[in-house]
Design a protein around this motif. Structure first.
Motif, PDB file in Angstrom:
ATOM      1  N   ASP A  14      48.120  29.711   7.045  1.00 37.21           N
ATOM      2  CA  ASP A  14      48.323  30.417   8.304  1.00 37.21           C
ATOM      3  C   ASP A  14      49.333  29.653   9.155  1.00 37.21           C
ATOM      4  O   ASP A  14      49.060  28.557   9.611  1.00 37.21           O
ATOM      5  CB  ASP A  14      46.996  30.546   9.052  1.00 37.21           C
ATOM      6  N   TYR A  15      50.506  30.208   9.343  1.00 33.92           N
ATOM      7  CA  TYR A  15      51.498  29.577  10.205  1.00 33.92           C
ATOM      8  C   TYR A  15      51.882  30.495  11.370  1.00 33.92           C
ATOM      9  O   TYR A  15      52.839  30.224  12.085  1.00 33.92           O
ATOM     10  CB  TYR A  15      52.745  29.196   9.401  1.00 33.92           C
ATOM     11  N   THR A  16      51.122  31.553  11.561  1.00 33.57           N
ATOM     12  CA  THR A  16      51.405  32.509  12.642  1.00 33.57           C
ATOM     13  C   THR A  16      50.309  32.497  13.701  1.00 33.57           C
ATOM     14  O   THR A  16      50.546  32.125  14.854  1.00 33.57           O
ATOM     15  CB  THR A  16      51.558  33.933  12.075  1.00 33.57           C
ATOM     16  N   GLU A  17      49.100  32.885  13.297  1.00 38.37           N
ATOM     17  CA  GLU A  17      47.996  32.958  14.251  1.00 38.37           C
ATOM     18  C   GLU A  17      47.673  31.597  14.840  1.00 38.37           C
ATOM     19  O   GLU A  17      47.266  31.484  15.997  1.00 38.37           O
ATOM     20  CB  GLU A  17      46.757  33.541  13.568  1.00 38.37           C
ATOM     21  N   VAL A  18      47.856  30.538  14.048  1.00 48.42           N
ATOM     22  CA  VAL A  18      47.507  29.195  14.503  1.00 48.42           C
ATOM     23  C   VAL A  18      48.357  28.784  15.708  1.00 48.42           C
ATOM     24  O   VAL A  18      47.910  28.004  16.561  1.00 48.42           O
ATOM     25  CB  VAL A  18      47.658  28.189  13.329  1.00 48.42           C
ATOM     26  N   ASP A  19      49.580  29.323  15.809  1.00 51.59           N
ATOM     27  CA  ASP A  19      50.434  29.045  16.963  1.00 51.59           C
ATOM     28  C   ASP A  19      50.289  30.102  18.047  1.00 51.59           C
ATOM     29  O   ASP A  19      50.357  29.787  19.248  1.00 51.59           O
ATOM     30  CB  ASP A  19      51.894  28.934  16.532  1.00 51.59           C
ATOM     31  N   ASP A  20      50.093  31.354  17.640  1.00 48.34           N
ATOM     32  CA  ASP A  20      49.882  32.416  18.625  1.00 48.34           C
ATOM     33  C   ASP A  20      48.651  32.129  19.477  1.00 48.34           C
ATOM     34  O   ASP A  20      48.606  32.480  20.668  1.00 48.34           O
ATOM     35  CB  ASP A  20      49.714  33.770  17.932  1.00 48.34           C
ATOM     36  N   ASN A  21      47.653  31.474  18.887  1.00 46.30           N
ATOM     37  CA  ASN A  21      46.429  31.142  19.615  1.00 46.30           C
ATOM     38  C   ASN A  21      46.688  30.133  20.720  1.00 46.30           C
ATOM     39  O   ASN A  21      45.926  30.050  21.684  1.00 46.30           O
ATOM     40  CB  ASN A  21      45.372  30.605  18.650  1.00 46.30           C
ATOM     41  N   VAL A  22      47.754  29.353  20.586  1.00 45.96           N
ATOM     42  CA  VAL A  22      48.148  28.409  21.635  1.00 45.96           C
ATOM     43  C   VAL A  22      49.005  29.113  22.673  1.00 45.96           C
ATOM     44  O   VAL A  22      48.763  29.020  23.885  1.00 45.96           O
ATOM     45  CB  VAL A  22      48.917  27.212  21.029  1.00 45.96           C
ATOM     46  N   THR A  23      50.005  29.845  22.215  1.00 47.82           N
ATOM     47  CA  THR A  23      50.982  30.462  23.112  1.00 47.82           C
ATOM     48  C   THR A  23      50.361  31.531  24.000  1.00 47.82           C
ATOM     49  O   THR A  23      50.838  31.765  25.115  1.00 47.82           O
ATOM     50  CB  THR A  23      52.137  31.063  22.280  1.00 47.82           C
ATOM     51  N   ARG A  24      49.298  32.185  23.532  1.00 45.33           N
ATOM     52  CA  ARG A  24      48.701  33.275  24.316  1.00 45.33           C
ATOM     53  C   ARG A  24      48.174  32.801  25.670  1.00 45.33           C
ATOM     54  O   ARG A  24      47.979  33.613  26.582  1.00 45.33           O
ATOM     55  CB  ARG A  24      47.576  33.938  23.527  1.00 45.33           C
ATOM     56  N   HIS A  25      47.963  31.494  25.824  1.00 43.79           N
ATOM     57  CA  HIS A  25      47.473  30.962  27.094  1.00 43.79           C
ATOM     58  C   HIS A  25      48.599  30.635  28.079  1.00 43.79           C
ATOM     59  O   HIS A  25      48.333  30.407  29.258  1.00 43.79           O
ATOM     60  CB  HIS A  25      46.674  29.675  26.847  1.00 43.79           C
ATOM     61  N   ILE A  64      48.526  19.795  27.510  1.00 48.27           N
ATOM     62  CA  ILE A  64      48.886  19.354  26.162  1.00 48.27           C
ATOM     63  C   ILE A  64      48.802  20.546  25.224  1.00 48.27           C
ATOM     64  O   ILE A  64      47.773  21.234  25.162  1.00 48.27           O
ATOM     65  CB  ILE A  64      47.952  18.226  25.677  1.00 48.27           C
ATOM     66  N   LEU A  65      49.885  20.779  24.476  1.00 48.18           N
ATOM     67  CA  LEU A  65      49.947  21.867  23.504  1.00 48.18           C
ATOM     68  C   LEU A  65      50.296  21.280  22.144  1.00 48.18           C
ATOM     69  O   LEU A  65      51.291  20.569  22.017  1.00 48.18           O
ATOM     70  CB  LEU A  65      51.016  22.889  23.905  1.00 48.18           C
ATOM     71  N   HIS A  66      49.483  21.554  21.151  1.00 44.89           N
ATOM     72  CA  HIS A  66      49.710  21.020  19.805  1.00 44.89           C
ATOM     73  C   HIS A  66      49.865  22.186  18.841  1.00 44.89           C
ATOM     74  O   HIS A  66      48.897  22.866  18.483  1.00 44.89           O
ATOM     75  CB  HIS A  66      48.550  20.123  19.370  1.00 44.89           C
ATOM     76  N   TYR A  67      51.117  22.427  18.404  1.00 39.62           N
ATOM     77  CA  TYR A  67      51.442  23.533  17.496  1.00 39.62           C
ATOM     78  C   TYR A  67      51.398  23.075  16.041  1.00 39.62           C
ATOM     79  O   TYR A  67      51.955  22.027  15.699  1.00 39.62           O
ATOM     80  CB  TYR A  67      52.819  24.087  17.830  1.00 39.62           C
ATOM     81  N   LEU A  68      50.773  23.879  15.179  1.00 39.68           N
ATOM     82  CA  LEU A  68      50.535  23.506  13.782  1.00 39.68           C
ATOM     83  C   LEU A  68      51.391  24.272  12.770  1.00 39.68           C
ATOM     84  O   LEU A  68      51.471  23.883  11.605  1.00 39.68           O
ATOM     85  CB  LEU A  68      49.064  23.729  13.431  1.00 39.68           C
ATOM     86  N   GLY A  69      52.024  25.371  13.195  1.00 40.23           N
ATOM     87  CA  GLY A  69      52.668  26.259  12.233  1.00 40.23           C
ATOM     88  C   GLY A  69      53.753  25.611  11.403  1.00 40.23           C
ATOM     89  O   GLY A  69      53.865  25.871  10.193  1.00 40.23           O
ATOM     90  N   LEU A  70      54.582  24.759  12.008  1.00 44.01           N
ATOM     91  CA  LEU A  70      55.670  24.115  11.275  1.00 44.01           C
ATOM     92  C   LEU A  70      55.118  23.237  10.157  1.00 44.01           C
ATOM     93  O   LEU A  70      55.651  23.220   9.040  1.00 44.01           O
ATOM     94  CB  LEU A  70      56.524  23.287  12.232  1.00 44.01           C
ATOM     95  N   ASP A  71      54.052  22.513  10.438  1.00 40.80           N
ATOM     96  CA  ASP A  71      53.425  21.662   9.423  1.00 40.80           C
ATOM     97  C   ASP A  71      52.912  22.504   8.262  1.00 40.80           C
ATOM     98  O   ASP A  71      53.061  22.135   7.098  1.00 40.80           O
ATOM     99  CB  ASP A  71      52.283  20.878  10.063  1.00 40.80           C
ATOM    100  N   HIS A  72      52.325  23.645   8.557  1.00 42.29           N
ATOM    101  CA  HIS A  72      51.779  24.503   7.507  1.00 42.29           C
ATOM    102  C   HIS A  72      52.895  25.075   6.635  1.00 42.29           C
ATOM    103  O   HIS A  72      52.741  25.181   5.413  1.00 42.29           O
ATOM    104  CB  HIS A  72      50.951  25.628   8.132  1.00 42.29           C
ATOM    105  N   ILE A  73      54.023  25.429   7.257  1.00 49.80           N
ATOM    106  CA  ILE A  73      55.156  25.912   6.463  1.00 49.80           C
ATOM    107  C   ILE A  73      55.662  24.817   5.535  1.00 49.80           C
ATOM    108  O   ILE A  73      55.992  25.062   4.371  1.00 49.80           O
ATOM    109  CB  ILE A  73      56.285  26.404   7.392  1.00 49.80           C
ATOM    110  N   GLY A  74      55.708  23.583   6.033  1.00 47.93           N
ATOM    111  CA  GLY A  74      56.130  22.462   5.201  1.00 47.93           C
ATOM    112  C   GLY A  74      55.248  22.306   3.977  1.00 47.93           C
ATOM    113  O   GLY A  74      55.740  22.117   2.862  1.00 47.93           O
ATOM    114  N   HIS A  75      53.941  22.396   4.183  1.00 47.94           N
ATOM    115  CA  HIS A  75      53.014  22.266   3.054  1.00 47.94           C
ATOM    116  C   HIS A  75      53.173  23.415   2.066  1.00 47.94           C
ATOM    117  O   HIS A  75      53.008  23.235   0.862  1.00 47.94           O
ATOM    118  CB  HIS A  75      51.575  22.219   3.560  1.00 47.94           C
TER     119      HIS A  75
END
Length: 380
Positions: free
Chosen positions: A187-198, A212-223
């Motif tokens: 999941d590299y979409t919802e995991v970031d949308d859940n942050v941005t929606r706020h 503090i905002l911690h985005y995970l999508g880029l890491d997931h794409i890398g994996h």
């Protein structure tokens, strides 16, 4: 013959046991000893003030910035911002680096380059050991003196959205939070949308001091497909739009205000290797961008210089000074002086004095042979 064979076998076992012991001693080093809380938070010795001035060296300095937003993009390599990908997919961030009011650095992390130890380094200024890799999937609460704890103790209101590792490390420090799990790497979409929606809601509010905002999508794409995946570009563009939204919102908050300026920090916890993984010490894994943006800084211009290489542990002490907090007692970081260069020379020397005193106390506590000179910092 049997006796000789037995002695030889015993000697081999002894050497093997010693080798394993030495390996474990190096792989899981004894952590730096924590200073006692009362001693650690005690102020540095007062310096004799010049004639006609009063001394304030023993006090924690006033905050340099009013509100601070930290955007941590998981697995953000330095070339994703400062390289060709940054120019193509992150035009707003590139403009801030080249012509905006910002200071840019390349922050070098220490192995292991996995999320939980990197968060500890960013908030404590210390260097976690390899044993933290074992705790990465089930992080206990962080008891070591840290920036988040100091901010909470100072009455600052902290909001967090993103990787729930932060929630496990700091279970009682946030006035509001929404954690997202990093377990589902597909999941590299919802995991970031859940942050941005706020974002739209929280940026309109005034009831917070540190976001503090911690985005995970880029890491997931890398994996999933590595740093050269066609998915990397759109994700970097998404992050660029988020940085633009936050920056413009902070600028609008400053309109008509006389108070201290705001600060935006963009950073990564670690990078990623050429295969998209992380955890080791290759250049792609340990080098991440570190960008400070504030209207307090002079506008960049002229010849562009390569970003200075600093240590990831330098962020904790720099943010402590910027937020008007005591420096974490186990921090080995150094103040990034360009971030406070808008202050007077005397104030800058005061910040360096506090940083030097904290490092001196830490060194004295951990080295029995350490001897501090009588005039280790000159009077100002």
């Amino acid at each position: 013959m049997r006796l000789r064979s037995g002695v030889f076998a015993s000697a081999c076992l002894l050497v093997q046991a010693l080798g394993v012991g030495l390996f474990l001693r190096g792989f899981f080093p004894v952590p730096v000893r924590s200073l006692p809380r009362s001693g650690a938070l005690a102020g540095p010795p007062a310096e004799p003030p010049p004639t006609g001035f009063s001394s304030n060296w023993t006090k924690v300095p006033s905050p340099v910035f009013k509100k601070t937003v930290i955007v941590l993009i998981d697995a953000l390599r330095d070339d994703f911002v400062f390289g060709s990908k940054g120019k193509r997919f992150m035009p707003y961030t590139t403009q801030l680096v080249e012509r905006g009011t910002s200071h840019s650095f390349v922050a070098e992390a220490n192995a292991p380059t996995v999320t939980m130890p990197r968060i500890k380094a960013l908030t404590t200024g210390s260097i976690p050991g390899f044993i933290d890799v074992i705790m990465n999937l089930n992080s206990p609460a962080l008891l070591e003196d840290n920036l988040i704890q100091q901010a909470k103790a100072a009455g600052k209101r902290i909001i967090f959205y993103g990787d729930d590792t932060w929630v496990r490390l700091f279970p009682k420090q946030f006035v509001e939070y929404d954690g997202t799990t990093s377990f589902f790497v597909s999941d590299y979409t919802e995991v970031d949308d859940n942050v941005t929606r706020h974002l739209d809601n929280v940026m309109k509010r005034e009831d917070w001091d540190l976001l503090i905002l911690h985005y995970l999508g880029l890491d997931h794409i890398g994996h999933l497909s590595g740093p050269h995946s066609p998915l990397i570009g759109p994700k970097l563009s998404e992050m660029d739009n988020i940085i633009k939204k936050i920056h413009t919102s902070l600028l609008s908050k400053e309109e008509g205000e006389v108070a201290s300026p705001h600060l935006l920090v963009v950073c990564g916890d670690h990078g990623m290797s050429e295969t998209g993984s992380h955890g080791g010490s290759s250049e792609g894994e340990v080098r991440t961008p570190l960008l400070f943006v504030s209207s307090a800084f002079d506008r960049a211009g002229g010849l562009l210089k390569p970003p200075e290489l600093v240590q990831q542990t330098d962020l904790a002490v720099t943010l402590a000074i910027g937020l008007g907090l005591p420096i974490s007692r186990n921090s080995v970081g150094q103040l990034l002086l360009p971030v406070v260069q808008q202050k007077t020379v005397r104030e800058q020397l005061r910040y360096l004095h506090l940083n030097g005193f904290q490092l001196s106390r830490l060194l004295q506590e951990n080295m029995a042979t350490y001897e501090k000179g009588k005039s280790w910092i000159p009077a100002v």
